[in-house]
Design a protein around this motif. Structure first.
Motif, PDB file in Angstrom:
ATOM      1  N   LEU A 144       0.827  -1.193   0.000  1.00 40.94           N
ATOM      2  CA  LEU A 144       0.000   0.000   0.000  1.00 40.94           C
ATOM      3  C   LEU A 144       0.871   1.255   0.000  1.00 40.94           C
ATOM      4  O   LEU A 144       0.626   2.200  -0.759  1.00 40.94           O
ATOM      5  N   THR A 145       1.907   1.249   0.815  1.00 42.73           N
ATOM      6  CA  THR A 145       2.845   2.377   0.840  1.00 42.73           C
ATOM      7  C   THR A 145       3.531   2.524  -0.510  1.00 42.73           C
ATOM      8  O   THR A 145       3.677   3.639  -1.029  1.00 42.73           O
ATOM      9  N   THR A 146       3.930   1.410  -1.104  1.00 37.67           N
ATOM     10  CA  THR A 146       4.597   1.461  -2.413  1.00 37.67           C
ATOM     11  C   THR A 146       3.680   2.051  -3.470  1.00 37.67           C
ATOM     12  O   THR A 146       4.093   2.903  -4.266  1.00 37.67           O
ATOM     13  N   ALA A 147       2.429   1.616  -3.489  1.00 39.77           N
ATOM     14  CA  ALA A 147       1.465   2.151  -4.464  1.00 39.77           C
ATOM     15  C   ALA A 147       1.235   3.635  -4.230  1.00 39.77           C
ATOM     16  O   ALA A 147       1.195   4.436  -5.180  1.00 39.77           O
ATOM     17  N   PRO A 177      12.408   5.690   6.080  1.00 35.64           N
ATOM     18  CA  PRO A 177      11.437   4.631   5.776  1.00 35.64           C
ATOM     19  C   PRO A 177      10.429   5.104   4.719  1.00 35.64           C
ATOM     20  O   PRO A 177      10.154   6.303   4.596  1.00 35.64           O
ATOM     21  N   PRO A 178       9.852   4.167   3.945  1.00 36.06           N
ATOM     22  CA  PRO A 178       8.923   4.543   2.883  1.00 36.06           C
ATOM     23  C   PRO A 178       7.756   5.409   3.359  1.00 36.06           C
ATOM     24  O   PRO A 178       7.356   6.346   2.666  1.00 36.06           O
ATOM     25  N   GLY A 179       7.216   5.121   4.538  1.00 44.68           N
ATOM     26  CA  GLY A 179       6.106   5.927   5.039  1.00 44.68           C
ATOM     27  C   GLY A 179       6.501   7.375   5.248  1.00 44.68           C
ATOM     28  O   GLY A 179       5.748   8.294   4.931  1.00 44.68           O
ATOM     29  N   LEU A 182       6.816   9.061   1.911  1.00 44.33           N
ATOM     30  CA  LEU A 182       5.490   9.363   1.376  1.00 44.33           C
ATOM     31  C   LEU A 182       4.945  10.654   1.983  1.00 44.33           C
ATOM     32  O   LEU A 182       4.486  11.554   1.260  1.00 44.33           O
ATOM     33  N   LEU A 183       4.997  10.765   3.294  1.00 42.66           N
ATOM     34  CA  LEU A 183       4.491  11.962   3.957  1.00 42.66           C
ATOM     35  C   LEU A 183       5.237  13.205   3.480  1.00 42.66           C
ATOM     36  O   LEU A 183       4.619  14.235   3.172  1.00 42.66           O
ATOM     37  N   ALA A 184       6.557  13.105   3.393  1.00 39.75           N
ATOM     38  CA  ALA A 184       7.362  14.252   2.986  1.00 39.75           C
ATOM     39  C   ALA A 184       7.087  14.660   1.540  1.00 39.75           C
ATOM     40  O   ALA A 184       7.081  15.853   1.207  1.00 39.75           O
ATOM     41  N   LEU A 185       6.843  13.678   0.673  1.00 37.56           N
ATOM     42  CA  LEU A 185       6.518  13.991  -0.726  1.00 37.56           C
ATOM     43  C   LEU A 185       5.284  14.873  -0.838  1.00 37.56           C
ATOM     44  O   LEU A 185       5.150  15.663  -1.760  1.00 37.56           O
ATOM     45  N   ASP A 189       5.132  16.855   7.632  1.00 39.42           N
ATOM     46  CA  ASP A 189       6.310  16.665   8.472  1.00 39.42           C
ATOM     47  C   ASP A 189       6.144  15.359   9.240  1.00 39.42           C
ATOM     48  O   ASP A 189       5.281  15.257  10.121  1.00 39.42           O
ATOM     49  N   PRO A 190       6.937  14.334   8.925  1.00 35.94           N
ATOM     50  CA  PRO A 190       6.788  13.047   9.606  1.00 35.94           C
ATOM     51  C   PRO A 190       6.959  13.128  11.116  1.00 35.94           C
ATOM     52  O   PRO A 190       6.531  12.249  11.855  1.00 35.94           O
TER      53      PRO A 190
END
Length: 197
Positions: A144-147, A177-179, A182-185, A189-190
């Motif tokens: 899900l994170t990858t998608a 980490p991927p999550g 994703l948030l940063a993209l 702010d993670p």
């Protein structure tokens, strides 16, 4: 990639977070600067209703994207909207249908496959918004994170900023980490934490 199956996973992930919301959480600030948690949950219901209507060819009016009603039970309102959007996304030829997305721009429309990808991205990230606001873990499945990362990478830099759907991208370490990537993209702010009450 089975976008409808992954979208359903995103809805379930968000539903798990929403089910943990208590009445006294609703007034809390969220990472979405313009929304309390109540406003964010209303947005989630409204988006599901908007995508449902758009899947059926009537998504142009702004009102269909803004009329979500939480009633007395936000979790039940969310689940009802999930049933509606899941049924709409399951219809034959929905992946090829044109979806109007007026939030992106007047007259903007994309094929269902792309629209459902946007929907998936929205719910994966808003699951984090809810989770971090109420202090529960956010653990989307790796696929899900990858998608969601694939879709997020396509969001243009133009039109980002205060008041827009996405803020400007944030820098994170290459080995984040991927999550977090994703948030940063999407300009989140993670390390965001809620302000103390």
């Amino acid at each position: 990639m089975d976008i409808r199956r992954l979208d359903r996973q995103a809805l379930l992930l968000t539903g798990e977070m929403v089910s943990r919301v208590k009445t006294d959480h609703l007034r809390l600030a969220t990472p979405c600067a313009d929304w309390t948690l109540y406003g964010l949950l209303r947005h989630l219901v409204s988006q599901n209703e908007g995508f449902t209507t758009s899947a059926r060819g009537a998504g142009e009016p702004w009102a269909v994207w803004r009329d979500g009603d939480l009633g007395d039970d936000p979790a039940a309102a969310y689940e009802a909207s999930v049933e509606e959007v899941t049924a709409a996304f399951a219809e034959d030829d929905v992946l090829e249908r044109r979806f109007a997305l007026p939030e992106v721009g007047e007259g903007f429309a994309v094929p269902g496959r792309i629209a459902i990808g946007f929907h998936l991205l929205d719910y994966v990230v808003h699951a984090w918004d809810v989770a971090v606001t109420i202090g529960v873990p956010w653990e989307p499945a790796a696929e899900l994170t990858t998608a969601a990362l694939r879709v997020a990478a396509l969001v243009p830099d133009e039109g980002r900023g205060a008041g827009a759907a996405f803020r400007r991208r944030m820098a994170v370490p290459d080995d984040a980490p991927p999550g977090e990537r994703l948030l940063a993209l999407l300009g989140r702010d993670p390390s965001w934490t809620p302000a103390p009450c």
